[in-house]
Design an enzyme around this catalytic site. Structure first.
Site, PDB file in Angstrom:
ATOM      1  N   SER A 261       0.782  -1.243   0.000  1.00  0.00           N
ATOM      2  CA  SER A 261       0.000   0.000   0.000  1.00  0.00           C
ATOM      3  C   SER A 261       0.814   1.293   0.000  1.00  0.00           C
ATOM      4  CB  SER A 261      -0.924   0.005   1.229  1.00  0.00           C
ATOM      5  OG  SER A 261      -0.149   0.144   2.408  1.00  0.00           O
TER       6      SER A 261
ATOM      7  N   THR B   1      -8.610   2.398  -4.161  1.00  0.00           N
ATOM      8  CA  THR B   1      -8.120   3.722  -3.777  1.00  0.00           C
ATOM      9  C   THR B   1      -8.508   4.790  -4.794  1.00  0.00           C
ATOM     10  OG1 THR B   1      -6.071   4.981  -3.498  1.00  0.00           O
ATOM     11  CG2 THR B   1      -5.935   3.073  -4.902  1.00  0.00           C
ATOM     12  N   ASP B   2      -8.544   6.042  -4.344  1.00  0.00           N
ATOM     13  CA  ASP B   2      -8.798   7.151  -5.270  1.00  0.00           C
ATOM     14  C   ASP B   2      -7.605   7.406  -6.189  1.00  0.00           C
ATOM     15  OD1 ASP B   2      -7.037   8.243  -3.406  1.00  0.00           O
ATOM     16  OD2 ASP B   2      -8.272  10.000  -2.943  1.00  0.00           O
ATOM     17  N   GLU B   3      -6.435   6.813  -5.832  1.00  0.00           N
ATOM     18  CA  GLU B   3      -5.234   7.090  -6.646  1.00  0.00           C
ATOM     19  C   GLU B   3      -5.342   6.539  -8.060  1.00  0.00           C
ATOM     20  OE1 GLU B   3      -1.447   6.599  -4.846  1.00  0.00           O
ATOM     21  OE2 GLU B   3      -2.117   7.321  -2.907  1.00  0.00           O
TER      22      GLU B   3
ATOM     23  N   TYR C 146       2.227   1.746  -7.600  1.00  0.00           N
ATOM     24  CA  TYR C 146       1.160   1.350  -6.659  1.00  0.00           C
ATOM     25  C   TYR C 146      -0.217   1.578  -7.285  1.00  0.00           C
ATOM     26  CZ  TYR C 146      -2.368   1.977  -3.015  1.00  0.00           C
ATOM     27  OH  TYR C 146      -3.538   1.913  -2.292  1.00  0.00           O
TER      28      TYR C 146
ATOM     29  N   LYS D 135      -3.171  -1.078  -8.468  1.00  0.00           N
ATOM     30  CA  LYS D 135      -4.535  -1.068  -7.929  1.00  0.00           C
ATOM     31  C   LYS D 135      -5.547  -0.895  -9.069  1.00  0.00           C
ATOM     32  CE  LYS D 135      -5.811  -1.190  -4.157  1.00  0.00           C
ATOM     33  NZ  LYS D 135      -6.145  -2.318  -3.235  1.00  0.00           N
TER      34      LYS D 135
ATOM     35  N   TYR E 222       0.345 -17.597  18.436  1.00  0.00           N
ATOM     36  CA  TYR E 222      -0.398 -18.533  17.588  1.00  0.00           C
ATOM     37  C   TYR E 222       0.337 -19.851  17.396  1.00  0.00           C
ATOM     38  CZ  TYR E 222      -3.748 -14.889  16.449  1.00  0.00           C
ATOM     39  OH  TYR E 222      -4.721 -13.935  16.535  1.00  0.00           O
TER      40      TYR E 222
HETATM   41  P1  NAD Z   1      -1.568  -1.832   4.979  1.00  0.00           P
HETATM   42  O1  NAD Z   1      -0.290  -1.799   4.219  1.00  0.00           O
HETATM   43  O2  NAD Z   1      -1.610  -1.209   6.331  1.00  0.00           O
HETATM   44  O3  NAD Z   1      -2.046  -3.345   5.158  1.00  0.00           O
HETATM   45  C1  NAD Z   1      -1.976  -4.287   4.135  1.00  0.00           C
HETATM   46  C2  NAD Z   1      -2.123  -5.665   4.756  1.00  0.00           C
HETATM   47  O4  NAD Z   1      -2.058  -6.638   3.691  1.00  0.00           O
HETATM   48  C3  NAD Z   1      -1.007  -6.030   5.753  1.00  0.00           C
HETATM   49  O5  NAD Z   1      -1.559  -6.590   6.906  1.00  0.00           O
HETATM   50  C4  NAD Z   1      -0.169  -7.044   4.992  1.00  0.00           C
HETATM   51  O6  NAD Z   1       0.477  -7.992   5.838  1.00  0.00           O
HETATM   52  C5  NAD Z   1      -1.209  -7.702   4.097  1.00  0.00           C
HETATM   53  N1  NAD Z   1      -0.607  -8.315   2.902  1.00  0.00           N
HETATM   54  C6  NAD Z   1       0.281  -7.739   2.047  1.00  0.00           C
HETATM   55  N2  NAD Z   1       0.631  -8.618   1.094  1.00  0.00           N
HETATM   56  C7  NAD Z   1      -0.072  -9.760   1.319  1.00  0.00           C
HETATM   57  C8  NAD Z   1      -0.158 -11.019   0.667  1.00  0.00           C
HETATM   58  N3  NAD Z   1       0.580 -11.277  -0.422  1.00  0.00           N
HETATM   59  N4  NAD Z   1      -0.998 -11.931   1.160  1.00  0.00           N
HETATM   60  C9  NAD Z   1      -1.750 -11.695   2.268  1.00  0.00           C
HETATM   61  N5  NAD Z   1      -1.690 -10.526   2.942  1.00  0.00           N
HETATM   62  C10 NAD Z   1      -0.874  -9.561   2.474  1.00  0.00           C
HETATM   63  O7  NAD Z   1      -2.661  -1.216   4.025  1.00  0.00           O
HETATM   64  P2  NAD Z   1      -3.912  -0.283   4.355  1.00  0.00           P
HETATM   65  O8  NAD Z   1      -3.474   1.118   4.367  1.00  0.00           O
HETATM   66  O9  NAD Z   1      -4.638  -0.834   5.506  1.00  0.00           O
HETATM   67  O10 NAD Z   1      -4.774  -0.507   3.019  1.00  0.00           O
HETATM   68  C11 NAD Z   1      -5.664  -1.605   2.919  1.00  0.00           C
HETATM   69  C12 NAD Z   1      -6.321  -1.575   1.559  1.00  0.00           C
HETATM   70  O11 NAD Z   1      -7.025  -0.355   1.394  1.00  0.00           O
HETATM   71  C13 NAD Z   1      -5.334  -1.655   0.403  1.00  0.00           C
HETATM   72  O12 NAD Z   1      -5.901  -2.453  -0.603  1.00  0.00           O
HETATM   73  C14 NAD Z   1      -5.198  -0.217  -0.068  1.00  0.00           C
HETATM   74  O13 NAD Z   1      -4.881  -0.153  -1.435  1.00  0.00           O
HETATM   75  C15 NAD Z   1      -6.574   0.322   0.232  1.00  0.00           C
HETATM   76  N6  NAD Z   1      -6.660   1.767   0.531  1.00  0.00           N
HETATM   77  C16 NAD Z   1      -5.856   2.336   1.482  1.00  0.00           C
HETATM   78  C17 NAD Z   1      -6.017   3.679   1.793  1.00  0.00           C
HETATM   79  C18 NAD Z   1      -5.160   4.359   2.855  1.00  0.00           C
HETATM   80  O14 NAD Z   1      -5.246   5.566   3.005  1.00  0.00           O
HETATM   81  N7  NAD Z   1      -4.370   3.629   3.629  1.00  0.00           N
HETATM   82  C19 NAD Z   1      -6.962   4.446   1.116  1.00  0.00           C
HETATM   83  C20 NAD Z   1      -7.766   3.826   0.135  1.00  0.00           C
HETATM   84  C21 NAD Z   1      -7.612   2.480  -0.133  1.00  0.00           C
HETATM   85  O1  DAU Z   2      -5.334   8.247  -1.533  1.00  0.00           O
HETATM   86  C1  DAU Z   2      -5.360   6.978  -0.959  1.00  0.00           C
HETATM   87  C2  DAU Z   2      -3.948   6.495  -0.737  1.00  0.00           C
HETATM   88  O2  DAU Z   2      -3.425   7.235   0.365  1.00  0.00           O
HETATM   89  C3  DAU Z   2      -3.863   4.999  -0.459  1.00  0.00           C
HETATM   90  O3  DAU Z   2      -4.305   4.300  -1.597  1.00  0.00           O
HETATM   91  C4  DAU Z   2      -2.422   4.585  -0.123  1.00  0.00           C
HETATM   92  O4  DAU Z   2      -2.374   3.212   0.208  1.00  0.00           O
HETATM   93  C5  DAU Z   2      -1.974   5.417   1.054  1.00  0.00           C
HETATM   94  O5  DAU Z   2      -0.616   5.112   1.369  1.00  0.00           O
HETATM   95  C6  DAU Z   2      -2.115   6.908   0.757  1.00  0.00           C
HETATM   96  O6  DAU Z   2      -1.166   7.308  -0.283  1.00  0.00           O
HETATM   97  P1  DAU Z   2      -0.360   8.684  -0.193  1.00  0.00           P
HETATM   98  O7  DAU Z   2       0.849   8.558  -1.026  1.00  0.00           O
HETATM   99  O8  DAU Z   2      -1.249   9.845  -0.419  1.00  0.00           O
HETATM  100  O9  DAU Z   2       0.013   8.650   1.391  1.00  0.00           O
HETATM  101  P2  DAU Z   2       1.361   9.030   2.164  1.00  0.00           P
HETATM  102  O10 DAU Z   2       1.030   9.056   3.618  1.00  0.00           O
HETATM  103  O11 DAU Z   2       2.523   8.207   1.730  1.00  0.00           O
HETATM  104  O12 DAU Z   2       1.621  10.519   1.694  1.00  0.00           O
HETATM  105  C7  DAU Z   2       0.668  11.534   1.906  1.00  0.00           C
HETATM  106  C8  DAU Z   2       1.216  12.800   1.301  1.00  0.00           C
HETATM  107  O13 DAU Z   2       2.350  13.229   2.084  1.00  0.00           O
HETATM  108  C9  DAU Z   2       1.736  12.644  -0.106  1.00  0.00           C
HETATM  109  O14 DAU Z   2       1.476  13.836  -0.836  1.00  0.00           O
HETATM  110  C10 DAU Z   2       3.238  12.449   0.064  1.00  0.00           C
HETATM  111  C11 DAU Z   2       3.543  13.274   1.284  1.00  0.00           C
HETATM  112  N1  DAU Z   2       4.633  12.777   2.166  1.00  0.00           N
HETATM  113  C12 DAU Z   2       4.614  11.454   2.528  1.00  0.00           C
HETATM  114  C13 DAU Z   2       5.590  10.955   3.352  1.00  0.00           C
HETATM  115  C14 DAU Z   2       5.600   9.491   3.740  1.00  0.00           C
HETATM  116  C15 DAU Z   2       5.588  13.641   2.640  1.00  0.00           C
HETATM  117  O15 DAU Z   2       5.572  14.851   2.326  1.00  0.00           O
HETATM  118  N2  DAU Z   2       6.559  13.143   3.460  1.00  0.00           N
HETATM  119  C16 DAU Z   2       6.603  11.832   3.830  1.00  0.00           C
HETATM  120  O16 DAU Z   2       7.546  11.431   4.579  1.00  0.00           O
END
Ligand code: NAD
Ligand code: DAU
Length: 350
Positions: free
Chosen positions: A85, A131-133, A156, A160, A347
């Site tokens: 992610s 994701t919105d990305e 990424y 997706k 576990y």
């Molecule tokens: P995360 O990275 O915190 O968690 C991902 C989980 O997937 C982890 O527990 C990891 O161990 C597991 N995983 C990775 N590879 C695997 C594999 N091959 N088999 C089984 N498990 C596996 O991610 P997140 O931020 O919780 O995002 C979850 C979902 O939501 C993702 O699909 C991401 O694209 C989507 N999403 C995230 C955000 C965000 O802001 N974080 C926003 C929109 C959508």
């Molecule tokens: O929009 C949804 C997405 O949001 C999810 O699909 C992704 O899984 C999630 O990781 C997130 O992506 P971003 O790239 O937007 O998140 P991140 O927290 O990595 O970065 C947020 C913003 O901050 C982005 O513009 C990059 C910037 N950034 C990020 C990091 C890690 C910094 O300026 N400094 C940093 O150290």
């Protein structure tokens, strides 16, 4: 109803597992997670002993393992969150993202198709969390709607987008009942401290530099993670097969504004002088292909299912800071790598 939730040990997945396992005691929840660096079973200690919850360690990229699991468990539905992610990691290791996000999703689709077409139990839904990305980057105006053309820019988001297309293809080709949601940036408890908000909280707490990419002008649309989990719950139960929904908070902020807010909240919480933490801000080299602005139009979800975000940003940020300050053990365990032994301890040896 037996539901397979993939990626349930991750950030959003753990909130979804908690919500479903506690709100629906009559459902059986199976959490499948590979426990990569992002998977942390300590996110789920409060639900791990519930009778309707089970954890299985496994890799969605292993097609035979996934098929055997489906044959053995006879799932009625899947909520698929497992993914790589983090955008920055996708820039240094794109193939891992293709393997997990594309191939892993196809393995789950194939076994769900088997469950839907061949097995005797009823297969109700394949819910794909996206994701919105996938929509790319916006200029100064406009919002992403469900009909915005896909235009991903990072490995990424391309992986997706690819998985979204495949999920839709399985609906159109095999009539697999699917739902896809595309959500904006989440924040809240259990967020891995490589992402902007938890990283900044961690660094401010430890008086370390806060890396801000470029000029910090990029805009993200932030949503409290429990509001995302609530939307998934609604859509899982009510969305019709083949549909897509955007989820977002109408909550756009420049990165530098978010960091300034966090610095001020932390100064107040830690009893530091006003302005102390802002001095930690460190503008660094920009992310390659850095999307400028994301902003979600979630009108469809609001109009059709009545969902609106319940947590405002100021409240949610403060709640998040409080959570990290009150859960020092969780944070230290993550930064030291100690959390990776929990599966063995709890576990395997049990
Ligand atoms: P995360 O990275 O915190 O968690 C991902 C989980 O997937 C982890 O527990 C990891 O161990 C597991 N995983 C990775 N590879 C695997 C594999 N091959 N088999 C089984 N498990 C596996 O991610 P997140 O931020 O919780 O995002 C979850 C979902 O939501 C993702 O699909 C991401 O694209 C989507 N999403 C995230 C955000 C965000 O802001 N974080 C926003 C929109 C959508
Ligand atoms: O929009 C949804 C997405 O949001 C999810 O699909 C992704 O899984 C999630 O990781 C997130 O992506 P971003 O790239 O937007 O998140 P991140 O927290 O990595 O970065 C947020 C913003 O901050 C982005 O513009 C990059 C910037 N950034 C990020 C990091 C890690 C910094 O300026 N400094 C940093 O150290």
């Amino acid at each position: 109803m037996k539901i397979l939730i993939t990626g349930g040990a991750g950030f959003i997945g753990s909130h979804v597992v908690r919500l479903f396992a506690t709100k629906y005691p009559h459902y059986k929840i199976v959490n499948l997670d590979k426990l990569t660096y992002a998977g942390n079973l300590k996110n789920l200690t409060d639900v791990e002993n519930l009778p309707n919850y089970k954890f299985i360690k496994g890799d969605i990229c292993d097609a035979d393992f996934i098929q055997n699991l489906f044959v053995h468990e006879q799932f009625n539905a899947v909520i698929h969150l497992a993914a790589e992610s983090h955008v920055d990691r996708s820039i240094s290791n794109p193939l891992e993202f293709v393997m997990t996000n594309v191939i892993g999703t196809v393995n789950l689709l194939n076994s769900s198709r088997y469950q839907f077409q061949v097995a005797e139990t009823v297969f109700q839904k394949f819910y794909h969390v996206s994701t919105d990305e996938v929509y790319g980057s916006l200029g100064a105006t406009g919002l992403f709607t469900e009909t915005t053309a896909y235009d991903p820019h990072s490995p990424y988001s391309a992986s997706k987008a690819s998985s979204d297309h495949l999920v839709r293809a399985y609906h159109d080709t095999y009539q697999l009942p699917i739902v896809i949601s595309n959500c904006s940036n989440n924040y809240g408890p259990f967020h891995f401290p490589e992402k902007l908000i938890p990283l900044a909280i961690h660094n401010i707490k430890n008086n370390k530099p806060i890396p801000v990419y470029g000029k910090g002008e990029n805009i993200r649309d932030w949503l409290f993670v429990e509001d995302h989990a609530r939307a998934i719950d609604l859509l899982f139960h009510q969305a019709t097969s083949g549909s897509t929904y955007n989820i977002g908070g109408h909550n756009e902020w420049q990165n530098i504004e978010v960091i300034n807010l966090l610095c001020d909240i932390m100064d107040q919480k830690l009893g530091r002088a006003v302005g102390h933490s802002r001095q930690l801000i460190n503008f660094v080299k920009d992310r390659a292909g850095h999307d400028m602005r994301y902003a979600i139009d979630a009108t469809k979800l609001q109009k059709e299912l009545g969902w609106t975000p319940s947590v405002q940003f100021a409240e949610g940020l403060e709640l998040t800071v409080d959570w990290y300050l009150n859960n020092e053990i969780w944070l230290n365990d993550v930064t030291s790598g100690g959390y990776q032994h929990y599966y063995e301890e709890q576990y395997v040896k049990r």
